[in-house]
Design a protein around this motif. Sequence first.
Motif, mmCIF file in Angstrom:
data_model
loop_
_atom_site.group_PDB
_atom_site.id
_atom_site.type_symbol
_atom_site.label_atom_id
_atom_site.label_comp_id
_atom_site.label_asym_id
_atom_site.label_seq_id
_atom_site.Cartn_x
_atom_site.Cartn_y
_atom_site.Cartn_z
ATOM 1 N N LYS A 153 23.576 55.072 80.568
ATOM 2 C CA LYS A 153 22.931 54.595 80.102
ATOM 3 C C LYS A 153 22.011 54.846 81.654
ATOM 4 N N TYR A 202 24.636 51.384 84.173
ATOM 5 C CA TYR A 202 25.698 49.897 83.734
ATOM 6 C C TYR A 202 26.316 51.697 82.209
ATOM 7 N N THR A 220 27.861 50.250 78.911
ATOM 8 C CA THR A 220 28.641 49.507 77.448
ATOM 9 C C THR A 220 30.501 49.356 78.073
ATOM 10 N N PRO A 241 30.151 43.186 73.886
ATOM 11 C CA PRO A 241 28.859 43.235 74.976
ATOM 12 C C PRO A 241 27.270 41.833 74.378
ATOM 13 N N ASP A 290 25.041 45.084 72.788
ATOM 14 C CA ASP A 290 24.434 45.995 73.315
ATOM 15 C C ASP A 290 23.529 46.713 72.712
ATOM 16 N N GLU A 323 17.738 41.208 77.474
ATOM 17 C CA GLU A 323 18.131 41.619 79.008
ATOM 18 C C GLU A 323 18.323 40.319 79.835
ATOM 19 N N GLY A 336 20.263 48.124 80.370
ATOM 20 C CA GLY A 336 20.700 48.381 79.076
ATOM 21 C C GLY A 336 21.890 47.077 79.044
ATOM 22 N N ASP A 337 21.783 46.496 79.617
ATOM 23 C CA ASP A 337 22.619 45.609 79.514
ATOM 24 C C ASP A 337 22.389 44.039 78.433
ATOM 25 N N LYS A 338 22.216 44.154 77.932
ATOM 26 C CA LYS A 338 21.791 42.680 77.629
ATOM 27 C C LYS A 338 23.166 41.513 76.686
ATOM 28 N N ASP A 377 27.264 36.274 77.723
ATOM 29 C CA ASP A 377 27.495 38.140 77.205
ATOM 30 C C ASP A 377 29.074 38.181 77.869
ATOM 31 N N ASN A 378 29.637 39.457 76.587
ATOM 32 C CA ASN A 378 30.910 39.882 76.768
ATOM 33 C C ASN A 378 31.848 38.805 77.053
ATOM 34 N N GLY A 411 31.483 44.534 83.397
ATOM 35 C CA GLY A 411 29.978 44.160 82.996
ATOM 36 C C GLY A 411 29.464 43.179 84.017
#
Length: 629
Positions: free
Chosen positions: A62, A71, A73, A85, A87, A118, A126-128, A447-448, A465
């Motif tokens: 990523k 990051y 996933t 996640p 993503d 994000e 990259g982490d959404k 998230d996550n 995460g």
Amino acid sequence: MQKQLELTVPRMTRMHSQWDWLCLSLLIISSVTAEIEDGGVLGADVEVEDFDEESQQADVDKEESSLGVVYQTPKPTGDVYFAEPFDGELTGWVLSKAKKEDTDDTIAKYDGRWEVEELKENTVPGDKGLVLKSAAKHHAISAMLTKAFIFDKKPLIVQYEVNFQGGIDCGGAYIKLLSSTDDLDLEFFFDKTPYTIMFGPDKCGEDYKLHFIIRHRNPKTGEYDEKHAKRPDVDLKKFYLDKKTHLYTLVLKPDDTFEMLIDQSVISKGSLLEDMVPPVNPPKEIDDPTDKKPDDWDERPKIPDPNAVKPDDWDEDEPSKIEDLDAVKPEGWLDYEPQYVPDPSAKKPKDWDEEMDGEWEAPQVPNPKCATAPGCGLWVRPMKNNPKYKGKWKAPMIPNPNYQGIWSPRKIPNPDYFEDPHPFEMMTPISAIGLELWSMTSDIYFDNFIICSEKEVADRWAADGWGLKKLVASANEPGMFSQLVTAAEDHPWLWVLYILTLALPVGLGVLFCWPAKKTDEDFDLKKTVISMPVTKGGVKQGREELEDDEIDLEEEKENEDIGEDGKMKDESKYGEDDDEENEVAGRSQEEGDETNKSGSEDEMTAADEIAGSGDGPLKSVRKRRVQKD
């Protein structure tokens, strides 16, 4: 004298050396402490409890942030029932088309908007996550689990992240684990959809909550009742206001115990049998609904004394306040000046219509003449407490001889009593997860999500995460100096504390570490000690002086044991010896003085003269020893 100087110089040298080492140690400790504090600010929140170290060595696939955080996933490392996640595309999630019952039609629809995006701050590229975007609207979205969770021998672990990016006024961020039913339809998910567990944060006004609610089935009636876990004893306010991503975890075990964690720290734990309100198991006995309190039941612990009589001098008509007849009007009191007068600077507005608004009058302002006088207007005597006032008479209270206590209905067996020894095993299986929320604040970030049975799996998922978000947020925090300045801007009195805190160690450092100014006496002493050579004769002389002192002490002790007659003889004898010794010692001293005065320019000659001057005292000591023997 020479020996004392020789002993004093090394001692002074050692003291200066100790102070130098002390100052150096203080400087080193201060610098190390500053480095530790600076490092602590950056790394205080970086550590993540029980994180697998292998997660920090993940492969790079990523984007990489400016801080070097990479990051990837998260991927479940074990058996899971659900993992999301956010993503990629929002696949598997269903928006509700239902309407909330018993609500105005304008807000009854679940038409709140959701987006995958994000974080606004402390972004990890990259982490959404899933973001609630609408304020003052109902939101509902849900997804089926990969497989249903059945409450048997495995624990239930539910974990997800929440960030109130814009703070929170009134709204929730809790999740519902929907019960497995034949008629479950996610398109019509709403507030009445049956759920087994509800868990997560909720806030309205100044009430900060962390919900853990179970729906327990009554085995006798078949009805479901909500059981709420007792409120945590921890202050939850900071988790709602700091705009950071926090990790919420629920662990429900087959032994009917539970734990609630925030950021992997336990904030509440208990038992389904003992720490739920109302209790899972109803009481064995209840109040008899048909029992009534008798009419003659007396619950009064005390009653007025029926034999008491009002005293004859008790006057109930006396007022509580009377005029102070001793008061005198102050000098300079302006009796004919009003306290308020029309404002002379006021002017009637141009748009004032006397027919519509009436006659215009200037506004009243305090009379300037009264500002310098004790008072204005009619003077009235002040009031004071009436010493004769007693108020309305009441009979004193006495214990009630007929007191029967507080009445309560009798107990009867509870017809609805049941005992569920293991409520965990009786809970309805779970087949879906849903968010059904109302919020007055937008941009709530989720998230996550993960549902599993192994704590290690949940910890590894969190490390990949939430751990990175925590690392980035910690690195972006302002330094200690910036935090102190910001705090002082809000509370100016902190500047005084800062100045005192800095001035104290600086003053002590200057006091103890700054070299003292040397005086002329110090230079003369140092010069005298250096100019006096140490010779073999001098060392020998010092040794013999010590021996002679010991001999004198022994002889004085023996003389104390001699009688009066012997004592007189010894005194006369030693008197003669002392005269001779003083004469020899004086002659030796004169020789030594003449030798010192005739100092030579040559260093060796001066040393010989000093050594020679020491022979005088040595000879006198030897002569005294022979006479005493």
